[in-house]
Design a protein around this motif. Structure first.
Motif, mmCIF file in Angstrom:
data_model
loop_
_atom_site.group_PDB
_atom_site.id
_atom_site.type_symbol
_atom_site.label_atom_id
_atom_site.label_comp_id
_atom_site.label_asym_id
_atom_site.label_seq_id
_atom_site.Cartn_x
_atom_site.Cartn_y
_atom_site.Cartn_z
ATOM 1 N N THR A 168 -10.549 9.567 19.005
ATOM 2 C CA THR A 168 -9.111 9.379 19.182
ATOM 3 C C THR A 168 -8.858 7.895 19.384
ATOM 4 O O THR A 168 -9.767 7.148 19.788
ATOM 5 N N THR A 169 -7.646 7.464 19.080
ATOM 6 C CA THR A 169 -7.268 6.099 19.443
ATOM 7 C C THR A 169 -6.002 6.157 20.284
ATOM 8 O O THR A 169 -5.140 7.006 20.067
ATOM 9 N N GLY A 170 -5.926 5.262 21.234
ATOM 10 C CA GLY A 170 -4.760 5.162 22.105
ATOM 11 C C GLY A 170 -4.877 6.080 23.304
ATOM 12 O O GLY A 170 -5.696 7.017 23.348
ATOM 13 N N GLY A 171 -4.055 5.776 24.307
ATOM 14 C CA GLY A 171 -3.913 6.690 25.436
ATOM 15 C C GLY A 171 -5.078 6.761 26.399
ATOM 16 O O GLY A 171 -5.206 7.751 27.116
ATOM 17 N N VAL A 172 -5.928 5.736 26.424
ATOM 18 C CA VAL A 172 -7.035 5.794 27.392
ATOM 19 C C VAL A 172 -6.952 4.697 28.449
ATOM 20 O O VAL A 172 -7.872 4.483 29.218
ATOM 21 N N SER A 173 -5.824 3.993 28.458
ATOM 22 C CA SER A 173 -5.694 2.912 29.419
ATOM 23 C C SER A 173 -5.131 3.465 30.740
ATOM 24 O O SER A 173 -5.184 4.680 30.970
ATOM 25 N N VAL A 174 -4.578 2.610 31.588
ATOM 26 C CA VAL A 174 -4.119 3.067 32.901
ATOM 27 C C VAL A 174 -2.598 3.200 32.973
ATOM 28 O O VAL A 174 -2.034 3.317 34.063
ATOM 29 N N GLY A 175 -1.945 3.216 31.804
ATOM 30 C CA GLY A 175 -0.494 3.388 31.784
ATOM 31 C C GLY A 175 -0.091 4.821 32.110
ATOM 32 O O GLY A 175 -0.908 5.749 32.063
ATOM 33 N N ASP A 176 1.190 4.994 32.403
ATOM 34 C CA ASP A 176 1.700 6.322 32.770
ATOM 35 C C ASP A 176 1.673 7.303 31.604
ATOM 36 O O ASP A 176 1.746 8.510 31.799
ATOM 37 N N ARG A 177 1.638 6.778 30.395
ATOM 38 C CA ARG A 177 1.636 7.649 29.222
ATOM 39 C C ARG A 177 0.273 7.655 28.521
ATOM 40 O O ARG A 177 0.197 7.980 27.347
ATOM 41 N N ASP A 178 -0.768 7.253 29.233
ATOM 42 C CA ASP A 178 -2.079 7.234 28.594
ATOM 43 C C ASP A 178 -2.684 8.631 28.658
ATOM 44 O O ASP A 178 -3.532 8.961 29.489
ATOM 45 N N VAL A 179 -2.184 9.453 27.750
ATOM 46 C CA VAL A 179 -2.306 10.901 27.877
ATOM 47 C C VAL A 179 -3.692 11.437 27.502
ATOM 48 O O VAL A 179 -4.110 12.470 28.006
ATOM 49 N N VAL A 180 -4.404 10.736 26.632
ATOM 50 C CA VAL A 180 -5.766 11.214 26.325
ATOM 51 C C VAL A 180 -6.569 11.199 27.625
ATOM 52 O O VAL A 180 -7.247 12.161 27.987
ATOM 53 N N ARG A 181 -6.432 10.104 28.331
ATOM 54 C CA ARG A 181 -7.145 9.979 29.600
ATOM 55 C C ARG A 181 -6.658 11.020 30.608
ATOM 56 O O ARG A 181 -7.449 11.649 31.313
ATOM 57 N N LEU A 182 -5.360 11.225 30.656
ATOM 58 C CA LEU A 182 -4.788 12.081 31.703
ATOM 59 C C LEU A 182 -4.973 13.571 31.439
ATOM 60 O O LEU A 182 -4.826 14.378 32.349
ATOM 61 N N THR A 183 -5.298 13.921 30.203
ATOM 62 C CA THR A 183 -5.407 15.354 29.909
ATOM 63 C C THR A 183 -6.849 15.821 29.775
ATOM 64 O O THR A 183 -7.081 17.014 29.638
ATOM 65 N N ASP B 244 -9.242 16.294 31.698
ATOM 66 C CA ASP B 244 -9.783 17.295 32.641
ATOM 67 C C ASP B 244 -9.213 18.689 32.386
ATOM 68 O O ASP B 244 -9.643 19.642 33.009
ATOM 69 N N ARG B 245 -8.255 18.788 31.483
ATOM 70 C CA ARG B 245 -7.729 20.128 31.190
ATOM 71 C C ARG B 245 -8.427 20.758 29.998
ATOM 72 O O ARG B 245 -8.125 21.857 29.598
ATOM 73 N N LEU B 246 -9.332 20.005 29.407
ATOM 74 C CA LEU B 246 -10.090 20.558 28.282
ATOM 75 C C LEU B 246 -11.422 21.086 28.790
ATOM 76 O O LEU B 246 -11.970 20.556 29.766
ATOM 77 N N PRO B 247 -11.958 22.134 28.148
ATOM 78 C CA PRO B 247 -13.294 22.569 28.539
ATOM 79 C C PRO B 247 -14.317 21.515 28.114
ATOM 80 O O PRO B 247 -14.470 21.233 26.921
ATOM 81 N N THR B 248 -14.965 20.924 29.080
ATOM 82 C CA THR B 248 -15.939 19.877 28.758
ATOM 83 C C THR B 248 -17.251 20.157 29.475
ATOM 84 O O THR B 248 -17.264 20.744 30.551
ATOM 85 N N VAL B 249 -18.333 19.720 28.845
ATOM 86 C CA VAL B 249 -19.645 19.792 29.485
ATOM 87 C C VAL B 249 -19.798 18.582 30.390
ATOM 88 O O VAL B 249 -20.334 18.642 31.484
ATOM 89 N N THR B 250 -19.327 17.468 29.877
ATOM 90 C CA THR B 250 -19.331 16.249 30.682
ATOM 91 C C THR B 250 -18.161 15.404 30.209
ATOM 92 O O THR B 250 -17.740 15.502 29.066
ATOM 93 N N ARG B 251 -17.608 14.608 31.090
ATOM 94 C CA ARG B 251 -16.536 13.700 30.687
ATOM 95 C C ARG B 251 -16.570 12.507 31.608
ATOM 96 O O ARG B 251 -16.897 12.623 32.787
ATOM 97 N N GLN B 252 -16.264 11.382 31.028
ATOM 98 C CA GLN B 252 -16.265 10.183 31.847
ATOM 99 C C GLN B 252 -15.302 9.165 31.274
ATOM 100 O O GLN B 252 -15.416 8.774 30.109
ATOM 101 N N TRP B 253 -14.353 8.793 32.086
ATOM 102 C CA TRP B 253 -13.492 7.688 31.719
ATOM 103 C C TRP B 253 -14.148 6.436 32.265
ATOM 104 O O TRP B 253 -14.620 6.422 33.399
ATOM 105 N N MET B 254 -14.219 5.426 31.453
ATOM 106 C CA MET B 254 -14.958 4.229 31.867
ATOM 107 C C MET B 254 -14.090 2.993 31.792
ATOM 108 O O MET B 254 -13.245 2.859 30.911
ATOM 109 N N ARG B 255 -14.359 2.104 32.742
ATOM 110 C CA ARG B 255 -13.930 0.720 32.599
ATOM 111 C C ARG B 255 -15.213 -0.033 32.296
ATOM 112 O O ARG B 255 -16.110 -0.082 33.150
#
Ligand code: AMP
Ligand code: MG
Length: 443
Positions: A255-270, A272-283
């Motif tokens: 995916t592109t976009g939506g992984v920053s710390v803005g209020d609409r950075d929805v890929v990042r914000l959603t 945890d609602r997906l079934p994942t084996v592992t997930r990590q948001w990184m700086r």
């Protein structure tokens, strides 16, 4: 689920910044090659062999001539000026059935079978014809200019090793032994999804989705099958739905976009609602492309890696090059994951300030006449300035510090190694004429 849902899930974040190598380790550990499967040779370009391929045949399959000339009985030609009678001629592709007797010669072409009785070939350049009488210059030794059956490949020889990428040469080798199917690691089918309300096609505003085109093209160069998942706005529910669908069609998703710390950075914000084996948001301690989302989506029995790249085009490219491309190559079984890293001399200053990050700067790397690599930064830098990548063939890697001054040594990832060599590419081969004299119109 709506925009508001996504916004309401914003929380204070204390994610630490991690070094690049740590981020790479996390991603690489999770992305491994799939089970090997058989593929037709004609579809196997850039696949990686999952097993040694051994020949069961002899190549070449019969003794044949290395030269255009005359097949002879070498024992007849132990002294100079031997005279022989030309009794037949054998073209490539013809059978050689007549046995050659002492005192006889057979006109023979390159690749044609050596007739029974003949033990050598005398090249046409060393012969003269007088009617049907052949006069040979010099002596001929047994075996001269004869390619023996099996001289190239014998039964049992490994022609392609497990782990080798199948390029044109490997494909030719497999063809030469009659192998029409080969066991390889299937290259991942990669879906590309652009996110952002500002993208034309998603919302009212009109930023064109150049990221999808760039990434689909980059994946095509890798010979990975792709799925264009289109554009989606910053809508949590829609993103979850699209990613859910994507896991059914794809082996990996970018995916592109939506992984920053803005209020609409929805890929990042959603995520945890997906079934994942592992997930990590990184700086990640890099510039550009600091934020990066990695997840293994659960699509039991499979897992589907998700690479959440930032939206700015240069960031997306850098993030793709550092994380997605090497991980996908690993999934495809490839051994060489990152772009070739080389170093050269800075011909202009690479300026930067100390900020705890490794900087990636679009750059032009050229091989000079004395074969040193000369590197200069490329235009105005900026994560949104796609144009600075337009003429670049490399990404300069600037470790934290004050940069590299003209004359200093700078490292680069080569994005296009062919473009290292311009100007007079034949000069290293000893040509002293400029390329423009050889090929009109070529600078
Ligand atoms: P984001 O990472 O979502 O904050 O996006 C940062 C910026 O990247 C946006 O303001 C857009 O200008 C640009 N951008 C995002 N997605 C794309 C895309 N698919 N193609 C081109 N530019 C994009
Ligand atoms: Mg956005």
């Amino acid at each position: 689920v709506s925009h508001t849902d996504a916004v309401s899930s914003v929380r204070l974040d204390h994610t630490p910044t991690i070094p690049l190598h740590e981020a790479c380790r996390i991603v690489m550990a999770a992305c491994v090659a799939a089970q090997p499967s058989a593929v037709l040779l004609r579809n196997a370009l850039s696949h990686v062999a999952a097993d040694d391929v051994r020949s069961s045949v002899v190549v070449p399959p019969f003794n044949n001539s290395e030269m255009d000339g005359f097949a002879v009985v070498a024992e007849d030609c132990a002294s100079s000026s031997t005279r022989l009678k030309v009794v037949t001629s054998i073209m490539a592709g013809e059978a050689a059935t007549t046995e050659l007797q002492s005192g006889q010669a057979a006109r023979i072409m390159t690749g044609a079978p050596i007739p029974p009785g003949a033990t050598a070939v005398c090249p046409v350049e060393r012969t003269e014809l007088d009617g049907d009488t052949l006069v040979l210059e010099g002596v001929v030794q047994p075996g001269d200019h004869v390619r023996l059956a099996g001289d190239d490949i014998s039964p049992g020889d490994v022609v392609v090793r497990s782990g080798s990428s199948l390029g044109p040469i490997q494909i030719a080798l497999l063809e030469s032994i009659g192998c029409s199917e080969v066991l390889t690691y299937p290259p991942p089918r990669v879906g590309v999804l652009a996110t952002g309300d500002e993208l034309m096609g998603a919302g009212e505003a009109g930023i064109r989705d150049s990221n999808s085109s760039m990434l689909l093209a980059a994946l095509a160069l890798e010979q990975f099958p792709t799925v264009d998942l289109g554009i989606v706005g910053d809508d949590a529910g829609e993103i979850i739905r699209r990613l859910g669908e994507a896991t059914e069609r794809c082996d990996a998703v970018i995916t592109t976009g939506g992984v920053s710390v803005g209020d609409r950075d929805v890929v990042r914000l959603t995520i945890d609602r997906l079934p994942t084996v592992t997930r990590q948001w990184m700086r990640v301690a890099i510039k550009p492309a600091k934020p990066f989302m990695f997840a293994l989506l659960d699509a039991a029995p499979r897992t589907v890696p998700l690479f959440g790249l930032p939206g700015n085009p240069v960031s997306a490219l850098v993030s793709f090059e550092l994380f997605a491309r090497p991980a996908l190559r690993r999934m495809a079984g490839r051994r060489f994951l990152w772009r070739p890293l080389t170093a050269g001399i800075a011909t202009e200053d690479f300026r930067r300030r100390l900020d705890g990050k490794t900087h990636f700067v679009t750059a032009v790397a050229r091989m000079s006449k004395d074969q040193t690599v000369e590197i200069r930064p490329c235009g105005r830098q900026g994560s949104h300035r796609l144009s600075s990548l337009g003429t670049a063939n490399a990404l300069a890697v600037l470790p934290d510090g004050s940069g590299v001054a003209t004359g200093g040594r700078v490292s680069v990832f080569l994005l296009d190694a062919d473009a290292l060599f311009t100007g007079d590419p034949l000069e290293p081969l000893g040509f002293d004429v400029p390329i423009s004299d050889l090929i009109p119109g070529c600078e």
